[in-house]
Design a protein around this motif. Structure first.
Motif, PDB file in Angstrom:
ATOM      1  N   TYR A 160       0.912  -1.212   0.022  1.00  0.00           N
ATOM      2  CA  TYR A 160       0.179   0.039  -0.021  1.00  0.00           C
ATOM      3  C   TYR A 160       0.867   1.227  -0.162  1.00  0.00           C
ATOM      4  CZ  TYR A 160      -3.639   3.110   1.745  1.00  0.00           C
ATOM      5  OH  TYR A 160      -4.691   4.163   1.770  1.00  0.00           O
ATOM      6  N   ILE A 161       1.869   1.474   0.815  1.00  0.00           N
ATOM      7  CA  ILE A 161       2.568   2.494   1.135  1.00  0.00           C
ATOM      8  C   ILE A 161       4.043   2.198   1.054  1.00  0.00           C
ATOM      9  CG2 ILE A 161       3.230   4.665   2.314  1.00  0.00           C
ATOM     10  CD1 ILE A 161       0.176   4.524   3.564  1.00  0.00           C
ATOM     11  N   ARG A 162       5.038   2.948   0.424  1.00  0.00           N
ATOM     12  CA  ARG A 162       6.303   2.653   0.623  1.00  0.00           C
ATOM     13  C   ARG A 162       7.031   3.155   1.973  1.00  0.00           C
ATOM     14  NH1 ARG A 162      10.788   3.458  -4.095  1.00  0.00           N
ATOM     15  NH2 ARG A 162      12.282   2.083  -2.789  1.00  0.00           N
ATOM     16  N   ILE A 163       7.323   2.253   2.836  1.00  0.00           N
ATOM     17  CA  ILE A 163       7.746   2.511   3.982  1.00  0.00           C
ATOM     18  C   ILE A 163       9.046   2.192   4.215  1.00  0.00           C
ATOM     19  CG2 ILE A 163       7.444   2.127   6.573  1.00  0.00           C
ATOM     20  CD1 ILE A 163       5.341   4.003   5.295  1.00  0.00           C
ATOM     21  N   ASN A 164       9.961   3.094   4.726  1.00  0.00           N
ATOM     22  CA  ASN A 164      11.303   2.716   4.951  1.00  0.00           C
ATOM     23  C   ASN A 164      12.235   2.029   3.655  1.00  0.00           C
ATOM     24  OD1 ASN A 164      13.752   2.821   6.429  1.00  0.00           O
ATOM     25  ND2 ASN A 164      13.116   0.983   7.575  1.00  0.00           N
ATOM     26  N   GLY A 165      11.739   2.325   2.362  1.00  0.00           N
ATOM     27  CA  GLY A 165      12.181   1.770   1.153  1.00  0.00           C
ATOM     28  C   GLY A 165      11.391   0.607   0.744  1.00  0.00           C
ATOM     29  N   VAL A 166      10.302  -0.157   1.482  1.00  0.00           N
ATOM     30  CA  VAL A 166       9.755  -1.115   1.032  1.00  0.00           C
ATOM     31  C   VAL A 166       8.202  -1.049   0.858  1.00  0.00           C
ATOM     32  CG1 VAL A 166       9.029  -3.507   1.771  1.00  0.00           C
ATOM     33  CG2 VAL A 166      11.398  -2.632   2.598  1.00  0.00           C
ATOM     34  N   TRP A 167       7.667  -1.589  -0.165  1.00  0.00           N
ATOM     35  CA  TRP A 167       6.052  -1.338  -0.043  1.00  0.00           C
ATOM     36  C   TRP A 167       5.553  -2.257   0.699  1.00  0.00           C
ATOM     37  CZ3 TRP A 167       4.012   2.424  -2.789  1.00  0.00           C
ATOM     38  CH2 TRP A 167       4.641   3.195  -3.757  1.00  0.00           C
ATOM     39  N   GLU A 168       4.860  -1.842   1.919  1.00  0.00           N
ATOM     40  CA  GLU A 168       4.206  -2.424   2.852  1.00  0.00           C
ATOM     41  C   GLU A 168       3.059  -2.630   2.802  1.00  0.00           C
ATOM     42  OE1 GLU A 168       5.920  -3.964   5.468  1.00  0.00           O
ATOM     43  OE2 GLU A 168       8.043  -3.050   5.469  1.00  0.00           O
ATOM     44  N   ASP A 169       2.466  -3.729   3.285  1.00  0.00           N
ATOM     45  CA  ASP A 169       0.927  -4.031   3.351  1.00  0.00           C
ATOM     46  C   ASP A 169       0.518  -3.258   4.783  1.00  0.00           C
ATOM     47  OD1 ASP A 169       1.390  -5.677   1.509  1.00  0.00           O
ATOM     48  OD2 ASP A 169       1.116  -7.636   2.948  1.00  0.00           O
ATOM     49  N   HIS A 170      -0.818  -2.673   4.629  1.00  0.00           N
ATOM     50  CA  HIS A 170      -1.415  -1.966   5.730  1.00  0.00           C
ATOM     51  C   HIS A 170      -2.746  -2.533   5.900  1.00  0.00           C
ATOM     52  CE1 HIS A 170       1.845   0.940   4.875  1.00  0.00           C
ATOM     53  NE2 HIS A 170       1.554   1.679   5.929  1.00  0.00           N
ATOM     54  N   VAL A 171      -3.097  -2.643   7.148  1.00  0.00           N
ATOM     55  CA  VAL A 171      -4.378  -2.942   7.709  1.00  0.00           C
ATOM     56  C   VAL A 171      -5.135  -1.753   7.678  1.00  0.00           C
ATOM     57  CG1 VAL A 171      -5.931  -4.091   9.659  1.00  0.00           C
ATOM     58  CG2 VAL A 171      -3.508  -5.177   9.088  1.00  0.00           C
ATOM     59  N   LEU A 172      -6.221  -1.845   7.127  1.00  0.00           N
ATOM     60  CA  LEU A 172      -7.140  -0.537   6.917  1.00  0.00           C
ATOM     61  C   LEU A 172      -8.300  -0.395   7.997  1.00  0.00           C
ATOM     62  CD1 LEU A 172      -7.683  -0.206   2.979  1.00  0.00           C
ATOM     63  CD2 LEU A 172      -5.619   0.641   4.500  1.00  0.00           C
ATOM     64  N   PHE A 173      -8.257   0.698   8.618  1.00  0.00           N
ATOM     65  CA  PHE A 173      -9.253   0.970   9.574  1.00  0.00           C
ATOM     66  C   PHE A 173     -10.029   2.290   9.060  1.00  0.00           C
ATOM     67  CE2 PHE A 173      -5.993  -1.313  11.949  1.00  0.00           C
ATOM     68  CZ  PHE A 173      -6.555  -2.110  12.816  1.00  0.00           C
ATOM     69  N   ALA A 174     -11.122   2.210   9.560  1.00  0.00           N
ATOM     70  CA  ALA A 174     -12.245   3.318   9.384  1.00  0.00           C
ATOM     71  C   ALA A 174     -13.006   3.677  10.260  1.00  0.00           C
ATOM     72  CB  ALA A 174     -12.704   3.310   8.029  1.00  0.00           C
ATOM     73  N   MET A 175     -13.655   4.908  10.345  1.00  0.00           N
ATOM     74  CA  MET A 175     -14.738   5.147  11.131  1.00  0.00           C
ATOM     75  C   MET A 175     -15.623   6.441  10.456  1.00  0.00           C
ATOM     76  SD  MET A 175     -15.036   7.240  14.762  1.00  0.00           S
ATOM     77  CE  MET A 175     -14.035   6.161  15.685  1.00  0.00           C
ATOM     78  N   THR A 176     -17.160   6.141  10.495  1.00  0.00           N
ATOM     79  CA  THR A 176     -17.763   7.233  10.045  1.00  0.00           C
ATOM     80  C   THR A 176     -18.442   7.929  11.127  1.00  0.00           C
ATOM     81  OG1 THR A 176     -19.696   5.984  10.022  1.00  0.00           O
ATOM     82  CG2 THR A 176     -18.138   5.884   7.867  1.00  0.00           C
TER      83      THR A 176
END
Length: 185
Positions: A160-176
């Motif tokens: 999902y996002i390039r973090i510390n030079g690596v394309w990292e998976d991210h657990v998505l959270f949300a609130m409405t």
């Protein structure tokens, strides 16, 4: 709507906060790095922090993003930062949330309080409908912060996002906004 709790308050970072933000980032550089993009050396200078703050103020004026310093109420110390970015208006009315807290202040509840205050600002002041956040699966503490603040887990965004030079998976959270209202009653 209050921008503070019993122990922290949120306020927009201003140019005069650049030295405080630089100090926070320098003290926590190694601690934050596993969770952040790789930044050039200019970022870790007073000028770099002034540019970051100026950019955030411009984006707030354009209703694109809002960046807040997290300040300890009792000492007025800058203990973290929280931001609403990627604001979408029109039929979407949502933003992404990101935050960090000084390592020496971890475990005091500041992150959870910051997230809760920022969500209220998003819904009650900015008129957003949804706030979402992504957390790397290895960051269990941050996932607990979001859960304690009332966020629900939605799924996994792979690479999902390039973090510390690596394309990292991210657990998505949300609130409405409806979920926040449910928490309040």
């Amino acid at each position: 709507m209050s921008n503070s709790s019993h122990s922290i308050c949120l306020r927009s970072l201003e140019a005069e906060d650049a030295a405080l933000l630089l100090d926070l980032r320098m003290r926590n550089r190694d601690f934050f790095q596993p969770f952040e993009p790789i930044r050039d050396d200019l970022h870790f200078t007073l000028e770099g922090q002034k540019v970051e703050i100026a950019n955030s103020l411009r984006e707030a004026a354009e209703d694109k993003a809002y960046v807040y310093g997290v300040f300890a109420v009792d000492t007025d110390e800058l203990v973290g930062r929280i931001a609403l970015t990627g604001i979408a208006r029109g039929p979407a009315q949502h933003a992404n949330m990101g935050y960090f807290i000084d390592q020496r202040h971890n475990g005091k509840g500041y992150a959870t309080e910051s997230v809760s205050l920022c969500v209220r600002k998003a819904f009650e002041e900015l008129g957003l409908h949804r706030v979402q956040a992504g957390v790397m699966p290895m960051n269990g503490r941050s996932m607990r912060v979001l859960e304690k603040a009332g966020f629900r887990q939605e799924g996994l965004a792979q690479r999902y996002i390039r973090i510390n030079g690596v394309w990292e998976d991210h657990v998505l959270f949300a609130m409405t906004v409806e979920e926040l209202r449910g928490l309040k009653s």
